[in-house]
Design an enzyme around this catalytic site. Structure first.
Site, short mmCIF file in Angstrom:
data_model
loop_
_atom_site.label_atom_id
_atom_site.label_comp_id
_atom_site.label_asym_id
_atom_site.label_seq_id
_atom_site.Cartn_x
_atom_site.Cartn_y
_atom_site.Cartn_z
N HIS A 107 0.80 -1.22 0.00
CA HIS A 107 0.00 0.00 0.00
C HIS A 107 0.83 1.27 0.00
CE1 HIS A 107 -4.40 1.22 1.12
NE2 HIS A 107 -3.94 1.87 0.08
N ASP A 130 -10.04 -0.09 3.71
CA ASP A 130 -8.87 -0.73 4.30
C ASP A 130 -9.17 -1.14 5.73
OD1 ASP A 130 -6.23 -1.41 5.07
OD2 ASP A 130 -5.36 0.26 3.97
N HIS A 132 -6.87 -0.97 7.86
CA HIS A 132 -5.95 -0.12 8.61
C HIS A 132 -6.11 1.34 8.21
CE1 HIS A 132 -4.18 -4.18 8.13
NE2 HIS A 132 -3.86 -4.03 9.40
N ASP A 134 -3.44 3.46 7.95
CA ASP A 134 -2.25 3.87 7.20
C ASP A 134 -1.90 5.33 7.46
OD1 ASP A 134 -2.14 1.32 6.22
OD2 ASP A 134 -3.03 1.79 4.29
N HIS A 147 4.26 0.97 4.27
CA HIS A 147 2.89 0.70 3.79
C HIS A 147 1.85 1.06 4.84
CE1 HIS A 147 1.92 -3.69 5.29
NE2 HIS A 147 2.51 -2.99 6.21
N ASP A 234 -7.44 -1.71 -0.31
CA ASP A 234 -6.53 -2.73 0.21
C ASP A 234 -7.33 -4.00 0.40
OD1 ASP A 234 -4.92 -4.36 1.90
OD2 ASP A 234 -3.90 -2.59 2.70
N ASP A 236 -6.94 -6.35 2.26
CA ASP A 236 -7.11 -6.81 3.64
C ASP A 236 -8.33 -6.19 4.31
OD1 ASP A 236 -6.41 -4.29 4.78
OD2 ASP A 236 -4.33 -4.88 5.12
N GLU A 279 -2.00 -4.96 -2.14
CA GLU A 279 -1.72 -5.96 -1.10
C GLU A 279 -2.20 -7.36 -1.46
OE1 GLU A 279 0.21 -5.52 1.43
OE2 GLU A 279 0.30 -3.34 1.75
#
Length: 307
Positions: A107, A130, A132, A134, A147, A234, A236, A279
């Site tokens: 990412h 996402d 997360h 980030d 990332h 992303d 994830d 990712e």
């Protein structure tokens, strides 16, 4: 208000970024190849788009991987060079009037993607789909993995070698960001979210309100004062059951169907002007399941319907 892009079918320019230097689990550099193998070009062509695959950005390799500098930033020089190259490539695509579709890679490549598009708009909005935030910096990151920093970097927060990629900072404004699907935030990220007033829909909101209501609110927020919207997705964000091939899986994510609904709603509103899907790690995957999920979501984002 964002102007529509899909109203008239146009050319999609694909840029692969085989980068795995923003984190420590090898294999995500094969993500662009995995998504191509899963049929992303054919999927878009079947929807009536002209696809221009511009190949992959060249990624340098350090003599030794995962080395932190004194600023707690791993493999900084190579990450900067790759994102500068990506920013130039994306900028050229936008100048030609094409839609940039960037395939990652980790990412950290969002730094280059946004460097290439943000200066083409007066007020760019961003949907960050996402698990997360980030939003770390070298000062707040537990790992030093870049990332986990790209959204902060694009806000102009962090080391200048990253924030100044493309020659300007910040790329975006905090009031024009929506994070969707968050379920793993570090303490420094939580503080920055509160400080900047960033709109976040965690999995709690998705569970409680439903994806339809979340996306309606997200779209309303991100189109309020903007003239373009970048989607940074992303894989994830999806639950590991549906997307096992990611470097930082977190249980309890959105389902494949919820993610499709989100993409379908974005397609209906015709607001996305650039995007990256990141990712995808084939080494950690199960029979290319995650790359196939990514391509399915790309299809929905670009208007694919069952009937």
């Amino acid at each position: 208000m964002v102007k529509g892009w899909q109203t008239v079918k146009k050319k999609v320019s694909i840029i692969g970024v085989p980068m795995d230097l923003g984190q420590t689990r090898r294999g995500v550099d094969m993500g662009p190849s995995a998504m191509r193998y899963a049929g992303v070009i054919q999927r878009l062509e079947s929807l009536g788009y002209e696809v221009d695959d511009r190949g992959d950005v060249e990624i340098g390799r350090p003599g030794k991987l995962d080395v932190k500098n004194e600023k707690n930033l791993k493999d900084l020089d190579e990450v900067v060079k790759a994102n500068e190259s990506l920013g130039n490539a994306v900028s050229k695509v936008v100048e030609e009037g094409n839609f940039p579709l960037v395939l990652g890679g980790d990412h950290s490549i969002a730094i280059g993607s946004l460097a290439g598009v943000a200066n083409k708009y007066e007020n760019l909005g961003v949907i960050w789909y996402d698990a997360h935030g980030d939003l770390n910096t070298g000062d707040t990151s537990p790992s030093g993995n870049i990332h986990g920093m790209p959204l902060a970097v694009c806000l102009g927060i962090g080391d200048s070698s990253l924030t100044q990629i493309g020659g300007y900072a910040p790329k975006i404004k905090s009031e024009n960001i929506v994070i969707v699907g968050a379920r793993s935030l570090d303490e420094g990220e939580k503080e920055l979210i509160r400080e900047k007033g960033i709109k976040v829909f965690t999995m709690h909101e998705i569970d409680r309100l439903g994806m339809t209501n979340v996306m309606e609110e997200a779209i309303a927020h991100v189109t309020k004062k903007t003239d373009g919207v970048h989607l940074s997705l992303d894989l994830d964000a999806l639950d590991p059951h549906d997307a096992p091939g990611v470097g930082t899986p977190v249980i309890g994510g959105t389902t494949y169907r919820e993610a499709h609904l989100a993409m379908e709603m974005l397609a209906e509103r015709d607001i996305i002007t650039s995007t990256e899907f990141v990712e995808v790690n084939p080494i950690l995957d199960n029979k290319n399941q995650t790359a196939e999920a990514a391509v399915g979501l790309i299809g929905s984002l670009f208007g694919e319907k069952l009937l």
